[in-house]
Design a protein around this motif. Structure first.
Motif, mmCIF file in Angstrom:
data_model
loop_
_atom_site.group_PDB
_atom_site.id
_atom_site.type_symbol
_atom_site.label_atom_id
_atom_site.label_comp_id
_atom_site.label_asym_id
_atom_site.label_seq_id
_atom_site.Cartn_x
_atom_site.Cartn_y
_atom_site.Cartn_z
ATOM 1 N N ASP A 249 8.896 0.049 -7.701
ATOM 2 C CA ASP A 249 9.206 0.159 -6.274
ATOM 3 C C ASP A 249 8.051 0.724 -5.453
ATOM 4 O O ASP A 249 8.254 1.155 -4.318
ATOM 5 N N TYR A 250 6.848 0.686 -6.027
ATOM 6 C CA TYR A 250 5.712 1.291 -5.346
ATOM 7 C C TYR A 250 5.325 0.459 -4.115
ATOM 8 O O TYR A 250 5.143 -0.751 -4.197
ATOM 9 N N ARG A 251 5.201 1.112 -2.976
ATOM 10 C CA ARG A 251 4.692 0.473 -1.756
ATOM 11 C C ARG A 251 3.784 1.490 -1.063
ATOM 12 O O ARG A 251 4.252 2.499 -0.534
ATOM 13 N N GLY A 252 2.495 1.211 -1.111
ATOM 14 C CA GLY A 252 1.525 2.132 -0.522
ATOM 15 C C GLY A 252 0.717 1.462 0.571
ATOM 16 O O GLY A 252 0.509 0.240 0.558
ATOM 17 N N TYR A 253 0.256 2.268 1.515
ATOM 18 C CA TYR A 253 -0.526 1.764 2.643
ATOM 19 C C TYR A 253 -1.904 2.401 2.564
ATOM 20 O O TYR A 253 -2.063 3.610 2.795
ATOM 21 N N ALA A 254 -2.880 1.574 2.211
ATOM 22 C CA ALA A 254 -4.226 2.071 1.938
ATOM 23 C C ALA A 254 -5.110 1.944 3.179
ATOM 24 O O ALA A 254 -4.968 1.021 3.980
#
Length: 432
Positions: A249-254
């Motif tokens: 479920d990983y959702r990252g904003y780089a």
């Protein structure tokens, strides 16, 4: 080694100065940069030997220090600087990133590039010619780009017999012009780059001058602005969804923090949509951290599942950015093709690019007397003026006076992708 407490807060001290050089053709700018590098012992021996060989081949008895920076073949053949040359050097007191920019009016666009991130600008003038139109243009660009410190280097003093009166006349004229532009500080230094007077070592020919040498000023000028003092601005560059068994479920904003500090638990707003959430986690170099500060590159994870994509801007909920579709700005036009009302362009702001139309060009700056020429009809190459844009989608833009990073943008030709104009937002965007 930093302690755990120290590693969670940014350091206010800075040992790095970014500065740019600018001057008219043949003012000796490349020689000044070469002298600065040579006399500060920042030139490797093999590079100095290569310059010496090239100088002897051209019939010169001493090394031509301008060759240390004019690296392109076209530059060496024409004797002018064309490209922006970045040089990295250090003294025991400070580290430096130097952007050597062209002096020819045709390459003013490169000066804009080099000075856009500078904290100090060195403007050269020839002591025989004084302040000329290109000098005024470089001062105007430095003022528009909000470069905090300006050094006026009056070069070739050896050709005017090291006369104090000649230096004082030029320094006074430039100081008055710079003050009318709003430049907060000008330090004038009389030099001879060819002979080395007042570049790194003090001149024996100008005992009437008691100020610092160029290098002494560069080493001691206070660089007080800390980007972490500004409100946090985080342009999203990439959305990370690994979709692995370990992180289903990983959702990252780089992206890279343009300014400010963000901490786990901070309430933030995503612009231009205006939706809010809380920072659930911050990842840096593969590890979870509690705090991030500019200019770190990190990945943010939010507590809520929001629709976020490249180009969105994350900011603290208590320090939001006003988003809208009308943008008033001061611009420097860089392309040979004029910019006219009605032109369709692309606006590149941080990581976001949107379509836009030039609604109007209210004024163009006259460099001679700093008057505003109303309704010029177009901006030609190197012109500085004001424009009003209408964007197809809302943009979250800070005033350039508040943030050089999130208040700047580029206008791009949608047909071929060439850069047309460098812009500095005058005010926050908003609907008419």
């Amino acid at each position: 080694m930093r302690t755990t407490a120290e590693s969670t807060e940014p350091s206010a001290a800075t040992a790095l100065l970014r500065f740019a050089t600018a001057g008219s053709v043949d003012d000796g700018k490349s020689t000044l940069v070469g002298r600065l590098l040579h006399d500060s012992t920042s030139v490797p021996s093999d590079q100095l030997e290569a310059v010496s060989r090239a100088s002897r081949a051209r019939g010169q008895e001493t090394p031509d220090l301008a060759l240390l920076t004019d690296g392109l073949r076209a530059e060496r053949e024409q004797g002018i600087t064309i490209d922006v040359a970045y040089r990295y050097f250090a003294t025991p007191r400070r580290r430096f990133i130097l952007a050597d920019t062209p002096g020819h009016v045709q390459y003013t666009r490169n000066m804009v590039t080099g000075a856009s991130t500078a904290e100090l600008a060195v403007v050269l003038v020839d002591a025989r010619n004084g302040v000329v139109e290109q000098t005024r243009r470089h001062a105007a660009v430095a003022a528009l780009l909000r470069v905090p410190h300006v050094v006026l280097a009056v070069n070739k003093m050896d050709l005017v017999d090291y006369a104090e009166a000649a230096f004082a006349t030029i320094a006074d004229e430039f100081a008055g012009y710079a003050a009318s532009l709003g430049v907060p500080e000008v330090t004038a230094v009389p030099i001879s780059a060819l002979a080395g007077d007042n570049v790194v070592t003090r001149s024996a020919h100008m005992d009437w001058y008691s100020g610092p040498t160029v290098l002494e000023h560069l080493e001691t000028v206070p660089v007080t602005h800390d980007p972490t003092d500004d409100p946090a601005r985080f342009p999203v560059q990439y959305v990370i969804r690994p979709r692995t068994a370990e992180h289903p479920d990983y959702r990252g904003y780089a992206g890279q923090l343009a300014s400010g500090v963000l901490r786990v638990g901070d309430r933030v707003t995503v612009h231009p949509a205006g939706r809010s959430s809380t920072i659930a986690a911050i990842d840096a170099l593969g590890q979870s951290v509690e705090v991030a500060w500019a200019p770190q590159s990190v990945t943010l994870r939010l507590a809520d599942d929001l629709d976020i994509s490249r180009g969105d801007l994350i900011a603290p909920a208590n320090a939001p950015v006003r988003a809208g579709q009308d943008l008033a700005a001061t611009v420097c036009h860089l392309h040979d093709r004029p910019l006219r009302p009605g032109d369709r362009v692309l606006v590149k702001h941080t990581t976001r690019t949107v379509k836009a139309i030039v609604k109007e060009i209210p004024t163009r700056l006259t460099l001679a007397d700093l008057s505003q020429h109303p309704d010029p009809g177009e901006l030609a190459a190197n012109d500085i003026g004001r424009v009003v844009l209408r964007t197809a989608e809302p943009l979250a833009v800070d005033p350039y006076a508040a943030s050089r990073r999130t208040g700047s943008f580029l206008l791009i030709d949608p047909a071929d992708g060439s850069t047309l104009t460098a812009g500095m937002a005058r005010a926050a965007t908003g609907s008419p």
